[in-house]
Design an enzyme around this catalytic site. Structure first.
Site, PDB file in Angstrom:
ATOM      1  N   ASP A  93       0.846  -1.196   0.000  1.00  0.00           N
ATOM      2  CA  ASP A  93       0.000   0.000   0.000  1.00  0.00           C
ATOM      3  C   ASP A  93       0.879   1.243   0.000  1.00  0.00           C
ATOM      4  OD1 ASP A  93      -2.269   1.537   0.041  1.00  0.00           O
ATOM      5  OD2 ASP A  93      -2.617   1.325   2.193  1.00  0.00           O
ATOM      6  N   HIS A 100      -3.726  14.026   1.082  1.00  0.00           N
ATOM      7  CA  HIS A 100      -3.930  13.107   2.213  1.00  0.00           C
ATOM      8  C   HIS A 100      -2.722  13.136   3.147  1.00  0.00           C
ATOM      9  CE1 HIS A 100      -5.022   9.662   4.632  1.00  0.00           C
ATOM     10  NE2 HIS A 100      -3.860   9.105   4.340  1.00  0.00           N
ATOM     11  N   ARG A 109       0.307  14.604  13.516  1.00  0.00           N
ATOM     12  CA  ARG A 109       1.625  15.084  13.958  1.00  0.00           C
ATOM     13  C   ARG A 109       1.639  16.610  13.956  1.00  0.00           C
ATOM     14  NH1 ARG A 109       2.077  10.627  10.887  1.00  0.00           N
ATOM     15  NH2 ARG A 109       2.063  11.793   8.945  1.00  0.00           N
ATOM     16  N   GLU A 161     -10.104   3.868   4.140  1.00  0.00           N
ATOM     17  CA  GLU A 161      -9.287   4.632   3.198  1.00  0.00           C
ATOM     18  C   GLU A 161      -9.733   4.230   1.798  1.00  0.00           C
ATOM     19  OE1 GLU A 161      -5.106   4.213   4.236  1.00  0.00           O
ATOM     20  OE2 GLU A 161      -5.348   5.706   5.830  1.00  0.00           O
ATOM     21  N   GLU A 163      -9.232   3.870  -1.931  1.00  0.00           N
ATOM     22  CA  GLU A 163      -8.029   3.756  -2.751  1.00  0.00           C
ATOM     23  C   GLU A 163      -8.340   3.020  -4.051  1.00  0.00           C
ATOM     24  OE1 GLU A 163      -4.522   2.562  -0.693  1.00  0.00           O
ATOM     25  OE2 GLU A 163      -5.293   3.140   1.285  1.00  0.00           O
ATOM     26  N   ASP A 192      -8.965   0.302   2.427  1.00  0.00           N
ATOM     27  CA  ASP A 192      -7.941  -0.048   3.414  1.00  0.00           C
ATOM     28  C   ASP A 192      -8.474   0.341   4.792  1.00  0.00           C
ATOM     29  OD1 ASP A 192      -5.625  -0.450   4.896  1.00  0.00           O
ATOM     30  OD2 ASP A 192      -4.698   1.425   4.232  1.00  0.00           O
ATOM     31  N   ARG A 196      -7.537   3.720  13.716  1.00  0.00           N
ATOM     32  CA  ARG A 196      -6.620   4.840  13.976  1.00  0.00           C
ATOM     33  C   ARG A 196      -5.990   4.795  15.358  1.00  0.00           C
ATOM     34  NH1 ARG A 196      -5.503   5.848   8.906  1.00  0.00           N
ATOM     35  NH2 ARG A 196      -7.317   6.508   7.703  1.00  0.00           N
ATOM     36  N   GLN A 199      -3.343   2.088  15.259  1.00  0.00           N
ATOM     37  CA  GLN A 199      -2.282   2.606  14.386  1.00  0.00           C
ATOM     38  C   GLN A 199      -1.430   3.648  15.101  1.00  0.00           C
ATOM     39  OE1 GLN A 199      -3.871   4.481  10.875  1.00  0.00           O
ATOM     40  NE2 GLN A 199      -1.878   4.957  10.014  1.00  0.00           N
ATOM     41  N   TYR A 203       2.689   2.658  15.472  1.00  0.00           N
ATOM     42  CA  TYR A 203       3.353   2.852  14.180  1.00  0.00           C
ATOM     43  C   TYR A 203       4.734   3.468  14.228  1.00  0.00           C
ATOM     44  CZ  TYR A 203       2.577   7.909  13.524  1.00  0.00           C
ATOM     45  OH  TYR A 203       2.605   9.277  13.608  1.00  0.00           O
ATOM     46  N   LYS A 212      -4.010  -2.017  10.456  1.00  0.00           N
ATOM     47  CA  LYS A 212      -4.525  -2.130   9.090  1.00  0.00           C
ATOM     48  C   LYS A 212      -4.623  -3.567   8.591  1.00  0.00           C
ATOM     49  CE  LYS A 212      -2.979   2.422   7.509  1.00  0.00           C
ATOM     50  NZ  LYS A 212      -4.079   2.859   6.645  1.00  0.00           N
ATOM     51  N   THR A 216      -8.751  -5.790   4.291  1.00  0.00           N
ATOM     52  CA  THR A 216      -8.680  -4.868   3.154  1.00  0.00           C
ATOM     53  C   THR A 216      -9.681  -5.387   2.132  1.00  0.00           C
ATOM     54  OG1 THR A 216      -6.307  -4.550   3.530  1.00  0.00           O
ATOM     55  CG2 THR A 216      -7.184  -3.847   1.390  1.00  0.00           C
ATOM     56  N   THR A 300      -4.573   6.441   0.131  1.00  0.00           N
ATOM     57  CA  THR A 300      -5.837   7.162   0.250  1.00  0.00           C
ATOM     58  C   THR A 300      -5.924   8.268  -0.790  1.00  0.00           C
ATOM     59  OG1 THR A 300      -5.692   6.783   2.614  1.00  0.00           O
ATOM     60  CG2 THR A 300      -7.317   8.404   1.873  1.00  0.00           C
ATOM     61  N   GLU A 314      -9.942  12.434   7.943  1.00  0.00           N
ATOM     62  CA  GLU A 314      -9.912  13.776   7.350  1.00  0.00           C
ATOM     63  C   GLU A 314     -11.304  14.395   7.300  1.00  0.00           C
ATOM     64  OE1 GLU A 314      -7.069  13.604   3.660  1.00  0.00           O
ATOM     65  OE2 GLU A 314      -7.719  11.579   4.184  1.00  0.00           O
TER      66      GLU A 314
HETATM   67 CA    CA Z   1      -3.830   3.087   2.912  1.00  0.00          CA
END
Ligand code: CA
Length: 368
Positions: A93, A100, A109, A161, A163, A192, A196, A199, A203, A212, A216, A300, A314
């Protein structure tokens, strides 16, 4: 005019009452059985066709077109079951929408928003879990995991997500961008699913893992590249390294995201920064091989508008700005019982609009 006319003819695998899996093409709201043609069509997955390469792909498409033109009957889709159309080999991915990446940076962040220094130098990606790639309509169980230090439980920030997935047919290594259409057979729509909270805790520094890998989802129809009209890729600054040039084609795919019965977003694929040809070239640039059935996803798809984003992270700005659905309820992230459908259309090679199918999933409660 149907989005699934003779100009489109995406491939899928279906079964009827006897349970036998057969290869067919979608025509209107039905499927035309190609298995009587034998050869590459006498299989229970698309993998033999994928492996056969561009001349065979063109011949297969000509055969399918002839069968449809001859007036073969289509079995209504509500009378068949659709299956995962190919055996997924490896799954990768990417993260190739600039909008995004910027949004995710601002939300997750805030102390260091913006793009990582390498983002414009190479298509960032990670290796996902092919064993949990499932076909549209497969229920998705809410994952459990470590949500914070010492807290294990069901994810409370379950997201999507939107995609586009690219399906590799012919194996290769060090595939140049000019070799894209020699190796890639076609496209699917892909969700996907992303937890969150899992993650966010796991991560750093190695990237997505259990947040994740639980599921999928992909659409049941693989639209061959031959059915799509390429467009020029967006400009890139700075100019990419030589092995990522020429950039290869862009594609004007127009996605939609429906949350239960409400259309919440329409992400535009045409604005993706890195092309699928560059992603494949990068993926294989170190000597790593790809094989038949490999699936790699775009990342995404998010455009500049809030109604063009491909994730609920988002759309609701990490839950801080809930979205109102048609039934009057509001959402930050997915609730049990929620259903998400990603759809899409494109201008096809024949100049008419074609459908990309859709990928749906409904959230089941956590059991772990
Ligand atoms: Ca993704």
């Amino acid at each position: 005019m149907s989005l699934y006319g003779i100009e489109n003819l995406p491939y899928g695998v279906f079964s009827g009452d006897d349970g036998t899996r057969r290869i067919g093409v979608r025509l209107g709201s039905g499927v035309v059985d190609l298995s009587p043609l034998g050869g590459l069509f006498a299989a229970s997955t698309l993998n033999p066709l994928l492996a056969a390469g561009p001349p065979a792909w063109a011949a297969a498409r000509a055969q399918a077109t002839a069968v449809v033109a001859a007036g073969s009957s289509a079995t209504p889709l509500d009378q068949v079951r659709l299956h995962l159309p190919f055996e997924v080999a490896d799954y990768t991915d990417f993260y190739s929408s600039e909008q995004h990446a910027l949004n995710a940076g601002r939300i997750l962040r805030p102390q260091s928003p913006g793009l990582a220094s390498s983002w414009r130098r190479l298509p960032i990606g990670y290796h996902g879990r092919s064993a949990t790639v499932v076909v549209s309509e497969t229920p998705v169980e809410r994952p459990s995991g470590q949500l914070a230090d010492g807290v294990f439980g069901a994810s409370q920030r379950l997201d999507i997500e939107a995609e586009v997935g690219f399906v590799v047919g012919v194996p290769g290594r060090r595939v140049p961008t000019t070799g894209f259409a020699d190796h890639v057979f076609g496209v699917v729509l892909l969700n996907d699913w992303s937890a969150r909270d899992i993650q966010a805790f796991e991560y750093r520094p190695l990237g997505p893992f259990l947040g994740k890998s639980f599921a999928t989802s992909i659409s049941p129809w693989v639209v061959p590249l031959e059915a799509l009209a390429p467009i020029p890729a967006p400009p890139q600054d700075p100019s990419p390294h030589d092995y990522l040039l020429p950039p290869g084609p862009g594609f004007d795919l127009r996605l939609t995201v429906d949350w239960n019965d409400t259309r919440v977003s329409s992400p535009p694929f045409a604005g993706m920064y890195w092309t699928a040809a560059q992603q494949l070239a990068h993926l294989t640039s170190n000597g790593a091989s790809v094989r038949t059935g490999d699936l790699y996803a775009s990342g995404t798809v998010s455009g500049p508008g809030r109604d063009q984003v491909g994730s609920f992270l988002e759309l609701t700005w990490n839950g801080a700005e809930p979205v109102k659905l048609a039934d009057g309820t509001t959402r930050g992230f997915l609730l049990d019982g929620d259903r998400v459908t990603i759809g899409g259309t494109a201008i096809g090679a024949a100049g008419v609009e074609i459908g990309l199918g859709s990928v749906s999933g409904t959230i089941r409660p956590a059991t772990g």
